[in-house]
Design an enzyme around this catalytic site. Structure first.
Site, short mmCIF file in Angstrom:
data_model
loop_
_atom_site.label_atom_id
_atom_site.label_comp_id
_atom_site.label_asym_id
_atom_site.label_seq_id
_atom_site.Cartn_x
_atom_site.Cartn_y
_atom_site.Cartn_z
N GLU A 277 52.62 95.40 -54.51
CA GLU A 277 52.08 96.67 -55.00
C GLU A 277 51.33 96.49 -56.32
O GLU A 277 50.30 97.14 -56.55
CB GLU A 277 53.22 97.68 -55.19
CG GLU A 277 53.89 98.11 -53.91
CD GLU A 277 55.12 97.27 -53.56
OE1 GLU A 277 56.05 97.82 -52.95
OE2 GLU A 277 55.13 96.07 -53.91
N LEU A 278 51.86 95.64 -57.21
CA LEU A 278 51.20 95.47 -58.50
C LEU A 278 49.84 94.81 -58.35
O LEU A 278 48.87 95.19 -59.01
CB LEU A 278 52.09 94.64 -59.43
CG LEU A 278 51.54 94.43 -60.84
CD1 LEU A 278 51.30 95.75 -61.54
CD2 LEU A 278 52.48 93.55 -61.66
N CYS B 154 48.48 86.08 -56.19
CA CYS B 154 49.77 85.74 -55.60
C CYS B 154 49.58 84.65 -54.55
O CYS B 154 48.55 84.58 -53.89
CB CYS B 154 50.40 86.96 -54.94
SG CYS B 154 50.67 88.34 -56.06
N GLU C 239 51.51 69.65 -63.19
CA GLU C 239 52.65 70.56 -63.29
C GLU C 239 53.93 69.94 -62.71
O GLU C 239 55.02 70.41 -62.98
CB GLU C 239 52.36 71.89 -62.62
CG GLU C 239 52.48 71.91 -61.12
CD GLU C 239 52.10 73.26 -60.55
OE1 GLU C 239 52.83 73.73 -59.67
OE2 GLU C 239 51.08 73.83 -60.94
N GLU D 219 38.98 71.62 -65.04
CA GLU D 219 38.72 72.87 -65.76
C GLU D 219 38.49 72.57 -67.23
O GLU D 219 39.31 71.94 -67.87
CB GLU D 219 39.92 73.81 -65.60
CG GLU D 219 39.78 75.12 -66.36
CD GLU D 219 40.18 75.03 -67.82
OE1 GLU D 219 39.51 75.66 -68.65
OE2 GLU D 219 41.14 74.33 -68.13
N HIS E 8 37.97 82.54 -63.15
CA HIS E 8 39.05 83.51 -63.22
C HIS E 8 38.68 84.73 -64.05
O HIS E 8 39.51 85.60 -64.28
CB HIS E 8 40.30 82.84 -63.79
CG HIS E 8 40.87 81.79 -62.89
ND1 HIS E 8 40.43 80.49 -62.91
CD2 HIS E 8 41.80 81.84 -61.90
CE1 HIS E 8 41.07 79.78 -61.99
NE2 HIS E 8 41.91 80.59 -61.36
#
Length: 773
Positions: free
Chosen positions: A17-18, A534, A623, A683, A712
């Protein structure tokens, strides 16, 4: 009695929803009040979902990023947005993405800032420790001052009180906040720890604010304590918490993502009221912590894995928790290992997931149930939850003994791996002339990173296909039409090496996982990566193999549409691993090598199909690094080896590219060079080429494309800006080895943004070709 609590909850909503509310607001399709109303609804729902716990986190919700929210709470705004007089939420979006909603800034900017209405430079974004979550990096200069704005937290605490939950505010600690940030001082190198004396009074005022609201416990997150800290940073913790020791609220100091090791005694000696330890990573430190902590301090045990989706072996966990509970009594708290931000919301919505695999899983709500069950067993005895423990043991044993998990053929292939498998036939110096002769590219060749906008037409065709309303032939035709559009646009723009646009791919990891044996997939297992972005990580539950070619036909079709080189686009084994929910019953290195062999088969099939440029993305290489440098070497050895296994079976003439983004690469540049890719794209746009500082002291041997277009942000980079960035790059890298490209894929952008940005990029490359260096 053991106390239950949570460190943080997923903020995006079970149905994203967000995400949708944010994107509709940014497009100008809904109001700011409507967006804020969605935030209020989500917070209320999530607090109610956690109401069974003794303490519920408040302040973990963010419209974009919790670190950015902390910067605004502390009054640390970049100078370029400091005088914006509109709504604070819009100003936060300006920092996060370069602008807020369409039309908002033009209506609310002051006259002297009208020039900013087209957007400002977005804040740098990088990975949150070793996760796939991205945060907005705090910016510091020697002139930085701080001032408290507790409006957001005070309002959320009021909402939580009306919901009847026992609120525990969550904030990022002062030392970790400085540790996460970067110096942007115009005078050059400068120690951001010098700001600590200015920062601590603001933290003290914030704790006083909580006390005035009747708050009893505050969670202060200091995950920097699980990293290697020099004496100055260790002393900063002592200074900070001595300064805050006169507070009128109790403090739970939260650490997570790793072991405290040499910082354990430091953490236990700080004047706080409780310490949270990630028992998934640091179980061996619990006994020592229990002995070192003052007799009045609580020990919070992160007994449930907050970063993976496997059910907890509750019986085994109770076996080591029970002695601790006997020793600590009421001083024992039980929680997940870290915030549940990193897992999906609710397993109950997964009706299409294979029933056996589903029985092995737990999402955020199920993990909270596990926390409560552990506490019930400790407080009331195992007999009080006997049925639940039997069911849990059945699920754990089912996974352990399942024949679907282990494949002898795959294990035999892993055993046959040797060093020769990862070596190119010739060194780069011998390969480069052969590739140049074959590709015949101009100086400063232009390309993109792989994906083009995922249009409404693409999403509609995918939705219809999944629903059975569009057959395979119809779906393939729809994707081919989108591929043809991407090729036409690239031809028109004048790009040198083209891509097919990845129209057929739902996600750069999930797409490949769907075609590999050993993977399962959720419908609603969404996890926030940054802002409204997401991802739905696939579930790597068993041994990996590739039954069929995965990309060859799409790339082959795209190549028929152009005479220019067409890149084959693949996701690398390390990134597929790090962006999946990975099985925890074997070393990650073994799963990574299995993925490497599967990708190697695809690379060789692409080469056989005539593809002479192949990009293998390793966006997640960094990462996966352990948080302590002393453990880096082991990880980098198998990670680099896995990439080389995947990439290096090709002929000298085949050009291998790789791509990495939104991480710090300077300190692993030697390992990146060891990957031996012919071209690496990274990047650099948001960091203003800062990532190229590594090349001041390291002679990178191959070709490199420093990303010059920040994809972005909706802002359009100018031709002059791109030329300026590339000239900076040419100061460190020989111009003949430089490429010009965006900093990441373009799937999240719109064609209306992409075309002018790439037009400027191609024009900049042409300018560079006529510029003497």
């Amino acid at each position: 009695m053991a106390t239950t609590h949570n460190l943080g909850f997923p903020r995006i909503g079970a149905k994203r929803e967000l995400k949708f509310a944010l994107e509709n607001y940014w497009k100008g399709q809904t109001s700011r009040d409507a967006l804020k109303a969605v935030g209020t609804q989500l917070r209320e729902r999530h607090w109610n979902d956690q109401a069974r716990l003794d303490f519920v986190p408040v302040g973990d919700f963010a419209f974009y990023d919790q670190v950015l929210d902390m910067s605004f709470t502390l009054g640390n705004l970049p100078e370029r947005v400091r005088d914006f007089h509109g709504d604070a939420l819009d100003n936060a979006f300006r920092v996060a993405r370069g602008r807020s909603a369409q039309g908002t800034e033009a209506a609310e900017a002051t006259q002297e800032h009208d020039a900013c209405c087209g957007g400002v430079a977005a804040g740098e974004m990088t990975k949150w420790f070793d996760t796939n979550y991205h945060y907005i990096v705090p910016e510091f200069t020697s002139a930085t001052n701080f001032s408290l704005d507790a409006t957001r937290l005070v309002a959320q605490l009021g909402e939580a009180r009306s919901c009847g939950v026992h609120a525990k505010p969550v904030i990022i600690g002062p030392v970790t906040y400085l540790w996460l940030g970067k110096s942007k001082d115009p005078n050059g190198a400068w120690d951001r720890l010098a700001l600590l004396p200015k920062l601590l009074p603001v933290y003290g005022a914030l704790l006083d604010t909580f006390a005035a609201l009747g708050i009893d416990w505050v969670q202060i997150d200091e995950p920097a304590l699980v990293t290697e800290l020099d004496a100055n940073w260790r002393n900063a913790f002592v200074t900070a918490y001595d300064s805050l020791s006169t507070r009128r609220v109790k403090v739970l100091l939260a650490t997570y993502f790793g072991q405290l090791q040499d910082n354990l005694e430091l953490a236990c000696s700080l004047p706080v009221d409780g310490l949270h330890i990630d028992a998934i990573n640091a179980r061996d430190e619990l006994a020592q912590a229990a002995s070192l902590l003052p007799a009045s301090a609580v020990l919070s045990v992160g007994a449930i894995n907050g970063r993976n989706i496997w059910k907890t072996d509750l019986n085994a966990t109770l076996a080591w928790l029970e002695p601790l509970a006997q020793k600590l009594g009421d001083r024992l708290w039980i929680a997940p290992s870290c915030s549940l931000l990193h897992v999906p919301v609710d397993l109950e919505s997964e009706h299409k997931l294979d029933a056996e695999i589903r029985s092995w899983l737990a999402f955020a709500l199920q993990k909270l149930a596990e926390v409560k069950l552990l506490a019930d067993a400790l407080n009331n005895g195992r007999a009080s939850v006997a049925l639940e423990l039997v069911a849990n043991a059945k699920a754990i044993n089912s996974r352990r003994t399942s024949l679907r998990v282990n494949n002898p053929v795959v294990k035999a292939a892993i055993a046959r791996i040797d060093a020769a498998l990862g070596k190119r036939h010739s060194p780069y110096t011998a390969r480069a002339p052969k590739q140049a002769a074959l590709l015949n590219l101009p100086a400063f060749p232009t390309t993109t990173i792989g994906s083009f906008p995922q249009t409404a037409e693409i999403r509609r065709a995918r939705s219809l296909f999944k629903a059975g309303a569009l057959d395979q032939v119809g779906y393939d035709m729809a994707m081919q039409a989108e591929i043809a559009r991407s090729v036409r646009e690239q031809e028109s723009l004048g790009l040198d090496v083209l891509v097919h646009g990845e129209a057929e791919r739902n996600d750069m990891v999930e797409y490949f996982g769907e075609q590999l044996e050993g993977y399962a997939f959720s419908q609603f297992g969404w996890v926030q990566s940054y802002g409204s972005r997401c991802v739905k990580p696939p579930i790597l539950f068993g041994d990996i193999s590739r039954p069929n070619a995965m990309t060859v036909e799409w790339i082959r079709y795209a190549q028929t549409l152009t005479k220019k080189p067409m890149k084959g686009m693949l996701t690398g084994p390390v990134t597929i691993l790090n962006w999946s929910f990975v099985r925890d019953d074997q070393p990650r290195s073994v799963s990574c090598r299995q993925l490497a062999l599967a990708i190697r088969e695809e690379v060789l099939d692409l080469e056989k199909a005539g593809v002479c440029v192949i990009q293998i993305d390793e966006a997640a290489l960094r990462e996966g690094l352990p948080l302590r440098r002393s453990q880096w070497n082991e990880y980098l050895q198998w990670a680099v080896e896995s990439f080389r296994i995947a990439a290096n079976g090709v002929r000298d003439e085949t050009q291998i590219h790789t791509h990495m983004c939104y991480s710090e690469f300077n300190d692993i540049i030697a390992s990146i060079a060891d990957m031996d890719a012919d071209v690496i794209t990274i990047e650099t746009s948001r960091s203003d080429m800062e990532l190229l500082d590594a090349f001041d002291n390291f002679n990178y041997p191959n070709e490199i494309g420093p990303g010059v277009y920040d994809i972005h942000s909706p802002n359009i980079p100018s031709q002059a800006h791109i030329v300026q960035l590339m000239k900076k790059a040419a100061e460190r890298i020989p111009p003949q080895r430089l490429w010009v490209n965006p900093d990441c894929g373009l799937k999240t952008r719109q064609w209306a943004e992409v075309i002018p940005a790439l037009t400027n990029m191609v024009a900049a490359a042409r300018t560079l070709r006529s510029t003497p260096f």
